[in-house]
Design a protein around this motif. Structure first.
Motif, PDB file in Angstrom:
ATOM      1  N   TYR A   4       0.812  -1.215   0.000  1.00 43.58           N
ATOM      2  CA  TYR A   4       0.000   0.000   0.000  1.00 43.58           C
ATOM      3  C   TYR A   4       0.853   1.276   0.000  1.00 43.58           C
ATOM      4  O   TYR A   4       0.302   2.374  -0.029  1.00 43.58           O
ATOM      5  CB  TYR A   4      -0.955   0.009   1.199  1.00 43.58           C
ATOM      6  N   GLN A   5       2.162   1.147   0.011  1.00 35.01           N
ATOM      7  CA  GLN A   5       3.058   2.297  -0.021  1.00 35.01           C
ATOM      8  C   GLN A   5       3.090   2.879  -1.434  1.00 35.01           C
ATOM      9  O   GLN A   5       2.955   2.163  -2.423  1.00 35.01           O
ATOM     10  CB  GLN A   5       4.472   1.892   0.407  1.00 35.01           C
ATOM     11  N   ASN A   6       3.268   4.199  -1.514  1.00 33.89           N
ATOM     12  CA  ASN A   6       3.308   4.874  -2.806  1.00 33.89           C
ATOM     13  C   ASN A   6       4.625   4.669  -3.528  1.00 33.89           C
ATOM     14  O   ASN A   6       5.693   4.681  -2.923  1.00 33.89           O
ATOM     15  CB  ASN A   6       3.061   6.370  -2.638  1.00 33.89           C
ATOM     16  N   GLY A   9       3.742   8.023  -7.055  1.00 32.69           N
ATOM     17  CA  GLY A   9       2.415   8.613  -6.942  1.00 32.69           C
ATOM     18  C   GLY A   9       1.252   7.642  -6.822  1.00 32.69           C
ATOM     19  O   GLY A   9       0.114   8.080  -6.664  1.00 32.69           O
ATOM     20  N   ASN A  10       1.497   6.359  -6.940  1.00 32.38           N
ATOM     21  CA  ASN A  10       0.424   5.369  -6.809  1.00 32.38           C
ATOM     22  C   ASN A  10       0.857   4.247  -5.869  1.00 32.38           C
ATOM     23  O   ASN A  10       2.041   3.912  -5.820  1.00 32.38           O
ATOM     24  CB  ASN A  10       0.067   4.752  -8.170  1.00 32.38           C
ATOM     25  N   PRO A  11      -0.089   3.639  -5.176  1.00 32.13           N
ATOM     26  CA  PRO A  11       0.257   2.514  -4.315  1.00 32.13           C
ATOM     27  C   PRO A  11       0.862   1.372  -5.148  1.00 32.13           C
ATOM     28  O   PRO A  11       0.446   1.127  -6.284  1.00 32.13           O
ATOM     29  CB  PRO A  11      -1.078   2.076  -3.714  1.00 32.13           C
ATOM     30  N   LEU A  44      -8.078   2.063  -2.439  1.00 32.36           N
ATOM     31  CA  LEU A  44      -6.910   2.215  -3.299  1.00 32.36           C
ATOM     32  C   LEU A  44      -7.143   1.723  -4.721  1.00 32.36           C
ATOM     33  O   LEU A  44      -6.517   2.227  -5.652  1.00 32.36           O
ATOM     34  CB  LEU A  44      -5.708   1.483  -2.696  1.00 32.36           C
TER      35      LEU A  44
END
Length: 85
Positions: A4-6, A9-11, A44
């Motif tokens: 779930y970390q970017n 700019g996106n997970p 997400l």
């Protein structure tokens, strides 16, 4: 969790799902998540264009081994030729 970390700019999970969902030789994608992550997962993946290739997420088990087993049991119903973990 790291999925779930970017990243740019996106997970990270979006990068992975987009790659698999866009691939012409992949017929279905089964994600296994922790039950307590359902709300964050749903939030997400909103930017994704969900198609029939994206199966309903399965809830994992106490260990990674349990989670993999649960995912394999679900995709086994589709009788896939190949499974990537």
């Amino acid at each position: 969790p790291k999925q779930y970390q970017n990243l740019h700019g996106n997970p990270l999970i979006l990068h992975a799902l987009n790659t698999f969902l866009d691939h012409p030789f992949i017929d279905a994608v089964q994600v296994v998540i922790r039950k307590e992550d359902q709300a964050i997962f749903d939030r997400l993946i909103q930017p994704l264009v969900i198609t029939e290739k994206m199966l309903v997420p399965a809830w994992g088990g106490k260990t990674r081994q349990d989670s993999v087993r649960k995912g394999l049991e679900i995709v086994g119903e589709y009788e896939p030729q190949t499974v990537f973990i």
